[in-house]
Design an enzyme around this catalytic site. Structure first.
Site, PDB file in Angstrom:
ATOM      1  NE  ARG A  53     -12.315  -2.627  14.872  1.00  0.00           N
ATOM      2  CZ  ARG A  53     -13.010  -3.370  15.722  1.00  0.00           C
ATOM      3  NH1 ARG A  53     -12.451  -4.397  16.323  1.00  0.00           N
ATOM      4  NH2 ARG A  53     -14.275  -3.081  15.966  1.00  0.00           N
ATOM      5  CE  LYS A  83       0.402   4.470  -2.514  1.00  0.00           C
ATOM      6  NZ  LYS A  83       0.449   5.230  -3.783  1.00  0.00           N
ATOM      7  CD  GLU A 120       5.303   0.609 -12.928  1.00  0.00           C
ATOM      8  OE1 GLU A 120       6.015   1.477 -12.393  1.00  0.00           O
ATOM      9  OE2 GLU A 120       4.093   0.781 -13.178  1.00  0.00           O
ATOM     10  CE  LYS A 154       6.283   0.701  -3.909  1.00  0.00           C
ATOM     11  NZ  LYS A 154       5.109   0.273  -4.634  1.00  0.00           N
ATOM     12  CD  GLU A 209       1.653   8.770  -3.467  1.00  0.00           C
ATOM     13  OE1 GLU A 209       1.642   7.525  -3.490  1.00  0.00           O
ATOM     14  OE2 GLU A 209       1.185   9.476  -4.369  1.00  0.00           O
ATOM     15  NE  ARG A 221       4.158   4.535  -1.653  1.00  0.00           N
ATOM     16  CZ  ARG A 221       3.740   3.490  -0.970  1.00  0.00           C
ATOM     17  NH1 ARG A 221       3.706   3.523   0.339  1.00  0.00           N
ATOM     18  NH2 ARG A 221       3.359   2.388  -1.575  1.00  0.00           N
ATOM     19  CG  ASN A 245       2.520   8.478  -8.440  1.00  0.00           C
ATOM     20  OD1 ASN A 245       2.452   7.247  -8.389  1.00  0.00           O
ATOM     21  ND2 ASN A 245       2.031   9.259  -7.505  1.00  0.00           N
ATOM     22  CG  HIS A 263       2.476   6.028 -12.685  1.00  0.00           C
ATOM     23  ND1 HIS A 263       3.810   5.877 -13.008  1.00  0.00           N
ATOM     24  CD2 HIS A 263       2.062   4.808 -12.256  1.00  0.00           C
ATOM     25  CE1 HIS A 263       4.174   4.623 -12.769  1.00  0.00           C
ATOM     26  NE2 HIS A 263       3.140   3.954 -12.305  1.00  0.00           N
ATOM     27  CG  HIS A 319      -3.203   6.700 -13.641  1.00  0.00           C
ATOM     28  ND1 HIS A 319      -2.741   7.241 -12.473  1.00  0.00           N
ATOM     29  CD2 HIS A 319      -2.922   5.375 -13.574  1.00  0.00           C
ATOM     30  CE1 HIS A 319      -2.187   6.296 -11.724  1.00  0.00           C
ATOM     31  NE2 HIS A 319      -2.286   5.154 -12.383  1.00  0.00           N
TER      32      HIS A 319
HETATM   33  N1  LIG Z   1      -0.338  -1.665  -4.518  1.00  0.00           N
HETATM   34  C1  LIG Z   1       0.511  -1.036  -5.294  1.00  0.00           C
HETATM   35  O1  LIG Z   1       1.420  -0.311  -4.813  1.00  0.00           O
HETATM   36  C2  LIG Z   1       0.431  -1.206  -6.768  1.00  0.00           C
HETATM   37  C3  LIG Z   1       1.474  -0.744  -7.586  1.00  0.00           C
HETATM   38  C4  LIG Z   1       1.381  -0.975  -8.959  1.00  0.00           C
HETATM   39  C5  LIG Z   1       0.294  -1.655  -9.494  1.00  0.00           C
HETATM   40  N2  LIG Z   1      -0.710  -2.083  -8.657  1.00  0.00           N
HETATM   41  C6  LIG Z   1      -1.874  -2.807  -9.181  1.00  0.00           C
HETATM   42  O2  LIG Z   1      -1.398  -4.011  -9.765  1.00  0.00           O
HETATM   43  C7  LIG Z   1      -2.351  -4.454 -10.727  1.00  0.00           C
HETATM   44  C8  LIG Z   1      -1.617  -4.928 -11.962  1.00  0.00           C
HETATM   45  O3  LIG Z   1      -0.789  -6.002 -11.583  1.00  0.00           O
HETATM   46  P1  LIG Z   1      -0.219  -7.026 -12.672  1.00  0.00           P
HETATM   47  O4  LIG Z   1       0.358  -6.287 -13.811  1.00  0.00           O
HETATM   48  O5  LIG Z   1       0.636  -7.977 -11.927  1.00  0.00           O
HETATM   49  O6  LIG Z   1      -1.535  -7.693 -13.257  1.00  0.00           O
HETATM   50  P2  LIG Z   1      -2.357  -9.046 -12.924  1.00  0.00           P
HETATM   51  O7  LIG Z   1      -2.353  -9.337 -11.488  1.00  0.00           O
HETATM   52  O8  LIG Z   1      -3.668  -8.889 -13.600  1.00  0.00           O
HETATM   53  O9  LIG Z   1      -1.504 -10.158 -13.690  1.00  0.00           O
HETATM   54  C9  LIG Z   1      -1.415 -10.115 -15.092  1.00  0.00           C
HETATM   55  C10 LIG Z   1      -1.840 -11.443 -15.731  1.00  0.00           C
HETATM   56  O10 LIG Z   1      -0.771 -12.380 -15.599  1.00  0.00           O
HETATM   57  C11 LIG Z   1      -1.259 -13.594 -15.024  1.00  0.00           C
HETATM   58  N3  LIG Z   1      -0.137 -14.150 -14.269  1.00  0.00           N
HETATM   59  C12 LIG Z   1       0.367 -13.676 -13.116  1.00  0.00           C
HETATM   60  N4  LIG Z   1       1.468 -14.345 -12.790  1.00  0.00           N
HETATM   61  C13 LIG Z   1       1.662 -15.298 -13.730  1.00  0.00           C
HETATM   62  C14 LIG Z   1       2.635 -16.290 -13.943  1.00  0.00           C
HETATM   63  N5  LIG Z   1       3.717 -16.410 -13.135  1.00  0.00           N
HETATM   64  N6  LIG Z   1       2.499 -17.115 -14.998  1.00  0.00           N
HETATM   65  C15 LIG Z   1       1.460 -16.960 -15.847  1.00  0.00           C
HETATM   66  N7  LIG Z   1       0.512 -16.018 -15.735  1.00  0.00           N
HETATM   67  C16 LIG Z   1       0.614 -15.179 -14.683  1.00  0.00           C
HETATM   68  C17 LIG Z   1      -2.445 -13.191 -14.220  1.00  0.00           C
HETATM   69  O11 LIG Z   1      -3.334 -14.271 -14.043  1.00  0.00           O
HETATM   70  C18 LIG Z   1      -3.061 -12.085 -15.081  1.00  0.00           C
HETATM   71  O12 LIG Z   1      -3.862 -12.651 -16.086  1.00  0.00           O
HETATM   72  C19 LIG Z   1      -3.273  -3.271 -10.986  1.00  0.00           C
HETATM   73  O13 LIG Z   1      -4.523  -3.537 -10.389  1.00  0.00           O
HETATM   74  C20 LIG Z   1      -2.592  -2.107 -10.292  1.00  0.00           C
HETATM   75  O14 LIG Z   1      -3.514  -1.158  -9.799  1.00  0.00           O
HETATM   76  C21 LIG Z   1      -0.655  -1.873  -7.312  1.00  0.00           C
END
Ligand SMILES: NC(=O)c1ccc[n+]([C@@H]2O[C@H](COP(=O)([O-])OP(=O)(O)OC[C@H]3O[C@@H](n4cnc5c(N)ncnc54)[C@H](O)[C@@H]3O)[C@@H](O)[C@H]2O)c1
Length: 365
Positions: free
Chosen positions: A121, A143, A185, A227, A237, A241, A245, A248, A252
């Protein structure tokens, strides 16, 4: 090194700087028990997991530190991977004071954060983001989620981290395309609430693209401060918040309509922000020149600003309707009253959305 504090019911600190994942003393302060599970992916773990594990172990001689590695990419954000993590935590004998350390991009952060939210939990989670996108967005705000075949982020929880360590040295190995996606972003924060930050980004574009450490730390800190300010007031949200978006709803729709292999999230957000800015001008909310300036800045960062050729614009509008559960014939968007002044705008007519998008679509090759 810079710090940003996130207030609210469960406050935490975001540390931003070079070499933080080797700062075992600072990291270990957030571990209460004897079980530490580092969750990472197959691209990031070989680069950084050993150093992080050694740094933690050196300051936690009585703890067991293990590394769990998932395949890289969005396809790992599933209930199956989540269940695997639950089994690994059980085999590890993880107790209520265990700590999960998420080392990677947003995929690792969202999955590991959700595992931390659910195990017994809710246990502690420390985020160690390694993509620019994760540093400025996904690691902050609590999130967490996994995807279903029916849609992204459908199963999840709000579970704030105990701390965030954004080690900017890790950005040196980040592929160019991922760096640019993160910059989209970063631009978003300027677009929604800080025109001076947009000017700063314009002036420091070369330094950011060259991965100048000081410029990156400054851009990340200013983004995180925005943020933090927003999520502190509206953690779940219910209102403000949603401004995060901006772009977005378009993004999406483009991502889903294109399927895998098209624009990545940051690229789609770049196009989406330009669509939102043009829609704002069409509705008489903002000057067209602000939309043009935004597109120029995104182009400067090597980001796309046109809707990919071949996408059916009416199908995109249908997707947006699903995304936002809008009423018949009208949609709700985050638009702007000019650069730096975003607001939630309900009742936007489909016809206006289509008319704003039409001139923004690339010609077929
Ligand atoms: N929780 C939230 O508030 C929130 C907000 C925005 C996005 N997200 C989520 O985030 C995800 C996208 O995140 P992302 O863009 O970081 O993608 P990701 O985690 O897939 O990373 C992108 C690629 O870069 C590689 N990588 C990461 N760090 C590296 C480094 N330092 N050196 C070399 N390679 C590296 C990873 O292995 C991957 O192949 C989505 O699933 C999205 O839904 C969540």
């Amino acid at each position: 090194m810079k710090h940003v504090d996130v207030g609210g019911a469960a406050p935490y600190r975001i540390a931003i700087g070079e070499g933080l994942l080797r700062d075992g003393a600072a990291l270990a302060k957030h571990v209460r028990g004897r079980h530490v599970m580092i969750v990472s992916d197959a691209q990031v773990a070989p680069l950084y997991a050993r150093d992080l594990a050694d740094a933690l172990q050196a300051h936690l001689p009585d703890a067991r530190v293990i590394v769990s590695c998932i395949p890289a990419g969005e396809a790992s954000k599933t209930l199956d991977r989540f269940a695997e993590l639950m089994r690994e935590l059980a085999d590890f004998g993880a107790t209520r004071d265990a700590c999960i350390v998420a080392l990677g991009g947003g995929v690792v952060g969202d999955l590991a954060g959700f595992a931390a939210a659910c195990w017994m939990r809710g246990i502690d989670c420390v985020q160690v983001p390694t993509t620019l996108l994760a540093m400025v967005d996904s690691s902050v705000g609590g999130k967490t989620a996994v995807d279903l075949p029916q849609g992204k982020n459908l199963v999840g929880a709000f579970h704030p981290p105990r701390a965030v360590f954004a080690d900017t040295a890790t950005l040196r190995t980040l592929p160019d395309r991922e760096l640019r996606a993160g910059l989209a972003e970063v631009v978003k924060y300027g677009a929604i609430r800080d025109i001076a930050f947009l000017d700063w980004l314009q002036a420091h574009a070369d330094a950011l693209l060259a991965r100048d450490p000081a410029a990156l730390v400054e851009a990340i800190a200013r983004s995180c401060a925005h943020k933090a300010d927003i999520v502190e007031r509206d953690p779940r949200e219910r209102g403000e918040r949603a401004l995060l978006n901006f772009g977005h709803t378009f993004a999406h729709a483009i991502e889903t309509e294109q399927g895998y292999g098209g624009l990545n999230h940051g690229e789609a957000v770049s196009v989406g922000m330009v669509c939102a800015a043009h829609l704002s001008s069409r509705l008489g909310m903002a000057p067209e020149s602000d939309a043009t300036r935004l597109a120029a800045l995104l182009t400067r960062f090597g980001l796309p600003v046109a809707i990919p050729a071949g996408l059916d614009l009416a199908a995109l509008v249908d997707r947006m309707r699903l995304d936002k559960k809008a009423t018949a014939g009208s949609l709700r968007f985050v638009l702007w009253r000019g650069a730096g002044k975003a607001e939630i705008t309900p009742g936007v007519k489909d016809a206006d959305v289509l008319a704003a998008m039409r001139p923004l679509q690339s010609a077929p090759p």
